[in-house]
Design a protein around this motif. Sequence first.
Motif, PDB file in Angstrom:
ATOM      1  N   VAL A 113     120.180 177.972  61.364  1.00 49.29           N
ATOM      2  CA  VAL A 113     118.940 177.191  61.370  1.00 49.29           C
ATOM      3  C   VAL A 113     117.828 177.943  62.097  1.00 49.29           C
ATOM      4  CG1 VAL A 113     117.868 175.017  62.066  1.00 49.29           C
ATOM      5  CG2 VAL A 113     120.204 175.018  61.187  1.00 49.29           C
ATOM      6  N   GLN A 114     118.174 178.653  63.170  1.00 46.75           N
ATOM      7  CA  GLN A 114     117.157 179.445  63.854  1.00 46.75           C
ATOM      8  C   GLN A 114     116.550 180.485  62.924  1.00 46.75           C
ATOM      9  OE1 GLN A 114     115.705 179.181  66.661  1.00 46.75           O
ATOM     10  NE2 GLN A 114     114.844 181.182  67.174  1.00 46.75           N
ATOM     11  N   LEU A 115     117.372 181.121  62.107  1.00 49.45           N
ATOM     12  CA  LEU A 115     116.863 182.110  61.158  1.00 49.45           C
ATOM     13  C   LEU A 115     115.977 181.463  60.097  1.00 49.45           C
ATOM     14  CD1 LEU A 115     120.032 184.327  60.707  1.00 49.45           C
ATOM     15  CD2 LEU A 115     117.829 185.086  61.611  1.00 49.45           C
ATOM     16  N   ALA A 116     116.225 180.191  59.796  1.00 42.21           N
ATOM     17  CA  ALA A 116     115.377 179.490  58.824  1.00 42.21           C
ATOM     18  C   ALA A 116     113.952 179.343  59.334  1.00 42.21           C
ATOM     19  CB  ALA A 116     115.966 178.119  58.513  1.00 42.21           C
ATOM     20  N   GLY A 117     113.757 179.451  60.637  1.00 46.71           N
ATOM     21  CA  GLY A 117     112.419 179.325  61.211  1.00 46.71           C
ATOM     22  C   GLY A 117     111.747 180.653  61.482  1.00 46.71           C
ATOM     23  N   GLU A 118     112.297 181.731  60.940  1.00 45.39           N
ATOM     24  CA  GLU A 118     111.717 183.044  61.191  1.00 45.39           C
ATOM     25  C   GLU A 118     110.922 183.518  59.972  1.00 45.39           C
ATOM     26  OE1 GLU A 118     114.480 185.716  63.031  1.00 45.39           O
ATOM     27  OE2 GLU A 118     114.987 184.261  64.588  1.00 45.39           O
ATOM     28  N   TYR A 119     110.418 184.743  60.054  1.00 45.46           N
ATOM     29  CA  TYR A 119     109.375 185.177  59.135  1.00 45.46           C
ATOM     30  C   TYR A 119     109.842 186.034  57.971  1.00 45.46           C
ATOM     31  CZ  TYR A 119     109.859 189.485  61.810  1.00 45.46           C
ATOM     32  OH  TYR A 119     110.375 190.591  62.418  1.00 45.46           O
TER      33      TYR A 119
END
Length: 218
Positions: A113-119
């Motif tokens: 989920v953290q990676l889902a918020g990256e660019y």
Amino acid sequence: MRLPRDPSNDAHVLAAAFPARLADDVQDVLAVMPDARFAPSQPFEVEVQGETVAIPSRIYNEEPDADLERRPPKTQQVILHCLYSRHCDGLVRQRRLEQLVASREPWVVPFVVQLAGEYVLEILEAISRGLPGLSRPNSPQRRLYGQFIARNPTFFARTERRLVSYWSCYYRWKYGTFGTYPGCILLEAFRTAVEEQVGTPWPRHTPPPAPAMTMPRA
């Protein structure tokens, strides 16, 4: 004069990214990781099955020798992939994500989920490919992610806001409205998963999705 960093401090930070029951496995994984150039940065806290873990935003260790990676048991391999999904190199993050995204371990979920918020757009696409169950009602993947988001509403809200900011900064030229952006489609799949778990609408911190935009089915 700058004093040398104590590697044991780094190990403590990385171990805190996983539930306590995995402590021995984490220590075995850390033993094969090269020492880092810099300390892990900006840990973020989330709850995993009633336990708080603190996951670094970035790590700066070089990757281990490939032969060493093939030796550990499966759980330790997944731990290694989780840690390197926080690597400062986006290509490393994507490659490690692709190895861990299908895992059904609850402690893997916050890394995804953290990676889902990256660019990195390719990372968002890899998450969507790796989580086909998000499009299926009552699937194990949908339950797993819905339960995590329900326990971590502040973390998910922050993820939503970051994704909108990255879309506006880097991808608005390609996706003129946020609703057509692949990251928005992924967020809507996560929102559907948590709504299925809690039985009520989930707060939105993004512009609305485009009509009939859903994740592709497997």
